[in-house]
Write a protein that holds these residues in place. Structure first.
Motif, PDB file in Angstrom:
ATOM      1  N   ARG A 121      -2.312 -48.050  26.768  1.00  0.00           N
ATOM      2  CA  ARG A 121      -2.237 -48.356  25.346  1.00  0.00           C
ATOM      3  C   ARG A 121      -3.013 -49.632  25.039  1.00  0.00           C
ATOM      4  O   ARG A 121      -3.052 -50.559  25.843  1.00  0.00           O
ATOM      5  N   GLY A 122      -3.623 -49.681  23.860  1.00  0.00           N
ATOM      6  CA  GLY A 122      -4.378 -50.862  23.487  1.00  0.00           C
ATOM      7  C   GLY A 122      -5.085 -50.691  22.163  1.00  0.00           C
ATOM      8  O   GLY A 122      -4.759 -49.805  21.361  1.00  0.00           O
ATOM      9  N   ALA A 123      -6.067 -51.524  21.906  1.00  0.00           N
ATOM     10  CA  ALA A 123      -6.816 -51.491  20.657  1.00  0.00           C
ATOM     11  C   ALA A 123      -7.898 -50.422  20.709  1.00  0.00           C
ATOM     12  O   ALA A 123      -8.432 -50.103  21.763  1.00  0.00           O
ATOM     13  N   SER A 152      -2.225 -45.326  17.810  1.00  0.00           N
ATOM     14  CA  SER A 152      -1.107 -45.777  18.637  1.00  0.00           C
ATOM     15  C   SER A 152       0.174 -45.008  18.363  1.00  0.00           C
ATOM     16  O   SER A 152       1.065 -44.955  19.222  1.00  0.00           O
ATOM     17  N   ARG A 192      -4.209 -48.859  16.058  1.00  0.00           N
ATOM     18  CA  ARG A 192      -4.159 -50.235  16.545  1.00  0.00           C
ATOM     19  C   ARG A 192      -5.588 -50.724  16.743  1.00  0.00           C
ATOM     20  O   ARG A 192      -6.375 -50.138  17.504  1.00  0.00           O
ATOM     21  N   ARG A 226      -8.381 -54.375  16.789  1.00  0.00           N
ATOM     22  CA  ARG A 226      -8.519 -55.842  16.858  1.00  0.00           C
ATOM     23  C   ARG A 226      -8.915 -56.422  15.510  1.00  0.00           C
ATOM     24  O   ARG A 226      -8.568 -57.557  15.192  1.00  0.00           O
ATOM     25  N   THR A 274       1.536 -57.333  10.548  1.00  0.00           N
ATOM     26  CA  THR A 274       0.224 -56.950  11.076  1.00  0.00           C
ATOM     27  C   THR A 274      -0.267 -55.630  10.505  1.00  0.00           C
ATOM     28  O   THR A 274      -1.385 -55.202  10.801  1.00  0.00           O
ATOM     29  N   ASP A 296      -2.800 -51.322  12.263  1.00  0.00           N
ATOM     30  CA  ASP A 296      -2.054 -52.387  12.936  1.00  0.00           C
ATOM     31  C   ASP A 296      -3.077 -53.293  13.613  1.00  0.00           C
ATOM     32  O   ASP A 296      -3.675 -52.915  14.627  1.00  0.00           O
ATOM     33  N   LEU A 312      -4.225 -56.300  15.711  1.00  0.00           N
ATOM     34  CA  LEU A 312      -3.792 -57.218  16.763  1.00  0.00           C
ATOM     35  C   LEU A 312      -5.038 -57.750  17.457  1.00  0.00           C
ATOM     36  O   LEU A 312      -5.560 -57.124  18.389  1.00  0.00           O
ATOM     37  N   ALA A 355      -5.277 -57.769  21.388  1.00  0.00           N
ATOM     38  CA  ALA A 355      -4.862 -56.582  22.152  1.00  0.00           C
ATOM     39  C   ALA A 355      -5.944 -56.166  23.138  1.00  0.00           C
ATOM     40  O   ALA A 355      -7.139 -56.218  22.830  1.00  0.00           O
TER      41      ALA A 355
END
Length: 310
Positions: A74-76, A80, A160, A162, A184, A202, A204, A207
């Motif tokens: 999981r990440g940017a 997500s 998700r 950045r 966020t 979202d 982040l 991330a």
């Protein structure tokens, strides 16, 4: 600004086991398997579609179950969470149902004033059920979940990223409006959409990058009525500088694809011709259907594919 897009068409993800995937969506979530076919580019892998009675646009979750595939990170740069709409007052039923069937990651919260129940799929897929008052779409009544509590279809997805600036501008160009911000999250929605018409970004900045694998969303598809509308969208996106694929015949819809600034792969898919193109509604998803270019390989494909027990 484009006006042809009315919300989501489908969401396509990856899994590690076809039987486990089928059981989760048909037995645990109570969706209907509306098509059992194969990956156009890898015909030794299923492509499974789950949705409402007919596989209406905005209800269909699809999967490529690659046997023994490693889980994604999981990440940017990814979707997500995929969010389904359920009737108001039904989350108590779902919480009890999920607890009794061993669904993991259960958590209740509130998103933009909507009550949610978050949970994980078999491969760690991020999902949520959101109570939506007045969703007129009918849940699949022939499954394992009572229609009064059943899934209407998608509510939307969360991406998700950045940095949400460029993707937000793209969504606005595609006909979405920014309607709220909380923490966020920034929420976008299509006015007078198909019910599956919400996108949350979202943001982040720190991330890590996502790595695709089992449990990852491969792409998210947006719905247009027909090929004429799709061609208008394709031309407008290309005129804006996006690299868009030619139109591809996916048997049950026509598709175009392009990569977003945040890294998520977008598709624009037509509502036509639909999943009853090669099966009557009463028997959707029962027989193995093959794309035309693989029809001559049926014997070999059937020998390779693992059986799915319904």
């Amino acid at each position: 600004m484009l006006t042809q897009i009315k919300g989501l068409h489908h969401v396509t993800s990856m899994a590690a086991d076809a039987q486990e995937n089928n059981d989760f969506f048909t037995k645990t979530l109570g969706l209907r398997r509306v098509k059992k076919t194969v990956n156009f580019d890898a015909p030794d892998v299923y492509h499974l579609y789950y949705g409402d009675e007919t596989g209406s646009a905005g209800t269909v979750m699809t999967y490529f179950p690659f046997p023994h595939m490693a889980k994604g990170n999981r990440g940017a740069g990814e979707v997500s969470e995929t969010v389904f709409s359920v009737p108001k007052g039904s989350l108590g039923y779902w919480k009890e149902r999920f607890a009794g069937t061993g669904v993991s990651g259960l958590a209740e919260d509130d998103a933009f004033g909507e009550k949610r129940l978050r949970f994980l799929g078999p491969d760690g897929d991020g999902f949520a059920l959101t109570e939506v008052d007045g969703d007129k779409r009918k849940p699949f009544a022939g499954g394992t979940v009572p229609a009064d509590d059943g899934v209407h279809g998608f509510h939307g997805v969360t991406m998700r990223l950045r940095d949400g600036g460029a993707t937000g501008e793209l969504l606005k160009y595609m006909g979405y409006e920014e309607i709220d911000r909380r923490g966020t999250l920034t929420r976008y929605a299509v006015k007078d959409g198909n019910g599956a018409d919400v996108i949350d970004l979202d943001v982040l900045p720190g991330a890590p990058s996502a790595r695709q694998g089992a449990g990852s969303v491969h792409h998210v598809a947006f719905a247009v009525e027909n090929r004429a509308a799709q061609e208008e969208v394709r031309k407008a996106l290309m005129d804006t500088g996006y690299h868009v694929t030619p139109v591809i015949d996916r048997d049950y819809f026509w598709a175009i694809y392009f990569r977003t600034p945040g890294g998520v792969l977008f598709e624009v898919a037509t509502n036509e011709p639909g999943f009853d193109r090669d099966e009557d509604t009463a028997h959707l998803g029962q027989a193995l259907k093959l794309p035309r270019q693989h029809a001559g390989l049926r014997a070999q494909i059937e020998e390779i594919l693992p059986p799915i027990v319904d």
